[in-house]
Motif scaffolding. Structure first.
Motif, PDB file in Angstrom:
ATOM      1  N   SER A 132       0.845  -1.202   0.000  1.00 46.38           N
ATOM      2  CA  SER A 132       0.000   0.000   0.000  1.00 46.38           C
ATOM      3  C   SER A 132       0.875   1.243   0.000  1.00 46.38           C
ATOM      4  N   PRO A 133       0.364   2.348  -0.546  1.00 46.17           N
ATOM      5  CA  PRO A 133       1.060   3.620  -0.344  1.00 46.17           C
ATOM      6  C   PRO A 133       1.151   3.930   1.150  1.00 46.17           C
ATOM      7  N   ASP A 191       6.693  -6.249  -7.616  1.00 45.21           N
ATOM      8  CA  ASP A 191       6.376  -4.876  -7.211  1.00 45.21           C
ATOM      9  C   ASP A 191       6.700  -3.896  -8.335  1.00 45.21           C
ATOM     10  N   GLU A 195       3.828  -1.680 -10.388  1.00 46.18           N
ATOM     11  CA  GLU A 195       3.776  -0.204 -10.384  1.00 46.18           C
ATOM     12  C   GLU A 195       4.032   0.387 -11.770  1.00 46.18           C
ATOM     13  N   LEU A 199      -0.569  -0.460 -11.674  1.00 42.94           N
ATOM     14  CA  LEU A 199      -1.014   0.440 -10.601  1.00 42.94           C
ATOM     15  C   LEU A 199      -0.711   1.915 -10.841  1.00 42.94           C
ATOM     16  N   CYS A 200       0.493   2.217 -11.271  1.00 34.42           N
ATOM     17  CA  CYS A 200       0.896   3.633 -11.402  1.00 34.42           C
ATOM     18  C   CYS A 200       1.051   4.000 -12.874  1.00 34.42           C
TER      19      CYS A 200
HETATM   20  C1  LIG Z   1       2.730   1.969  -3.473  1.00 35.43           C
HETATM   21  C2  LIG Z   1       3.476   1.052  -4.430  1.00 35.43           C
HETATM   22  C3  LIG Z   1       3.328   1.530  -5.858  1.00 35.43           C
HETATM   23  O1  LIG Z   1       2.879  -0.234  -4.332  1.00 35.43           O
HETATM   24  C4  LIG Z   1       4.941   0.864  -4.019  1.00 35.43           C
HETATM   25  O2  LIG Z   1       5.451  -0.285  -4.604  1.00 35.43           O
HETATM   26  C5  LIG Z   1       5.862   2.039  -4.289  1.00 35.43           C
HETATM   27  O3  LIG Z   1       6.975   1.792  -4.798  1.00 35.43           O
HETATM   28  O4  LIG Z   1       5.511   3.179  -3.953  1.00 35.43           O
END
Ligand SMILES: CC(C)(O)[C@@H](O)C(=O)O
Ligand SMILES: NC(=O)c1ccc[n+]([C@@H]2O[C@H](COP(=O)([O-])OP(=O)(O)OC[C@H]3O[C@@H](n4cnc5c(N)ncnc54)[C@H](O)[C@@H]3O)[C@@H](O)[C@H]2O)c1
Ligand SMILES: [Mg+2]
Ligand SMILES: [Mg+2]
Length: 335
Positions: A132-133, A191, A195, A199-200
């Motif tokens: 999670s953030p 991860d 991201e 996710l990002c």
């Molecule tokens: C929140 C995230 C994207 O899951 C994390 O992996 C990060 O690097 O900020």
């Protein structure tokens, strides 16, 4: 199914006589340091002299020291600095003060997996990674819940690394939601993939491109903002609670038919190829090398892309619209 660990599987007592230093007080640092402190663990925050975050950490009731002093006072050193600065700080301010039997803790495996930090053999090295953030790690903890997390053991010098990792995850609040065990490699690669692709990176590109298409076709930017960005959270909340099934159940048949037939045309086989390419660059270390070198020259590409992102029309119209929605929690540094 993987084994999930919950509160009853972790014993905070193993941290009772230990001092944990959390290096960095950013997104994860402020959240994890405060959660550990509220869980009754002795926490020291380590920062650079003159850091803007120093006062904030003290205001939050935490003891703050410089990084070398914090490391000297601690048994467990949790490195929550930006990934691209960790190896430099490790060489100068952590390694010289490590003692046999200490533990080094990460929330992301990047520096271990890609050989940027090579720890001595007589310390434990484990991971507690909230999925999670950071700001939600703190917010959910204060609400009495928590976010799921991962633990991983890279090195178990004392024989206690597993118990310590579980207790640490409990202190951060992750065992309230569920913790499962992975490896540094699996956490790092998945991860980075998540991201970048989904996710990002993927979501930001999807939002911007669908907004641009509507605006270029003559629709009002405000309409496009609500359609492509604002409502996304409401849809994602349904997916988060009940999977895609709950989202398809809640939307109209029109949205369901249109979504199921058109979605795969937009995120298509070309996108799959791009995803495989991203994964390959993560697995073969090319992305890591690029990012480490970018950090060594003070992030010129990142700085320029951050500026371009801030200047994107969706961000400009979004700022105005969010100012008219005071019920939104849009503060950047909220605790
Ligand atoms: C929140 C995230 C994207 O899951 C994390 O992996 C990060 O690097 O900020
Ligand atoms: N941001 C997230 O939500 C998130 C989620 C999971 C894992 N992680 C991992 O957590 C770690 C920390 O990431 P973050 O996003 O919280 O970082 P961040 O950029 O938000 O915060 C970094 C902190 O380190 C401090 N700092 C920077 N350079 C320093 C130096 N040279 N000496 C001392 N202090 C310094 C900054 O002042 C700041 O307090 C990374 O390994 C990251 O991959 C982050
Ligand atoms: Mg992540
Ligand atoms: Mg990450």
């Amino acid at each position: 199914m993987v084994k999930m660990y919950y509160n009853e599987d972790a014993d905070l007592d193993v941290l009772k006589d230990k001092t944990v230093t959390v290096l960095g007080y950013g997104s994860q640092g402020h959240a994890q340091a405060q959660n550990l402190h509220d869980s009754g663990i002795n926490v020291i925050v380590g920062l650079r002299k003159g850091s803007a975050r120093w006062k904030q950490a003290e205001k939050d009731g935490l003891t703050v020291k410089t990084v070398p002093e914090a490391v000297k006072s601690a048994d467990i050193i949790q490195i929550l600095l930006p990934d691209e600065v960790q190896s430099r700080v490790y060489e100068n301010d952590i390694m010289p003060y490590l003692e046999s039997g200490n533990a080094i803790v990460f929330s992301h495996g990047f520096n271990i997996h890609y050989n940027q930090i090579i720890p001595p053999e007589d310390v434990d090295v484990y991971m507690v990674a909230p999925k999670s953030p950071g700001h939600l790690v703190r917010r959910t903890f204060k609400e009495g819940t928590g976010v799921p997390g991962l633990i991983a053991i890279y090195q178990d010098a004392t024989g206690d690394a597993h118990k310590l990792a579980l207790a640490h995850a409990k202190g951060v609040g992750c065992t309230r939601a569920g913790v499962f065990e992975t490896t540094f490699r699996e956490e790092t690669e998945t991860d980075l993939f998540g991201e970048q692709v989904d996710l990002c990176g993927g979501v930001a590109s999807l939002i911007k491109m669908s907004f641009e298409v509507l605006v270029e076709a003559g629709y009002k930017p405000e309409m496009a903002y609500f359609e492509t960005l604002h409502e996304l959270k409401l849809i994602v909340d349904l997916i988060h609670e009940g999977g895609l099934e709950k989202m398809w159940y809640s939307v109209s048949n029109t949205a369901e038919y249109g979504g199921l037939t058109v979605g795969p045309k937009v995120i298509n086989e070309l996108s799959r190829e791009a995803m495989y390419e991203a994964l390959e660059r993560i697995q073969n270390g090319e992305f890591a090398r690029e990012f480490v070198l970018e950090g060594k020259v003070n992030n010129p590409v990142l700085t320029s892309m951050e500026r371009q992102e801030r200047e994107h029309p969706i961000e400009l119209v979004g700022k105005d619209l969010r100012a008219k929605m005071p019920w939104l929690n849009s503060e950047l540094n909220e605790d």
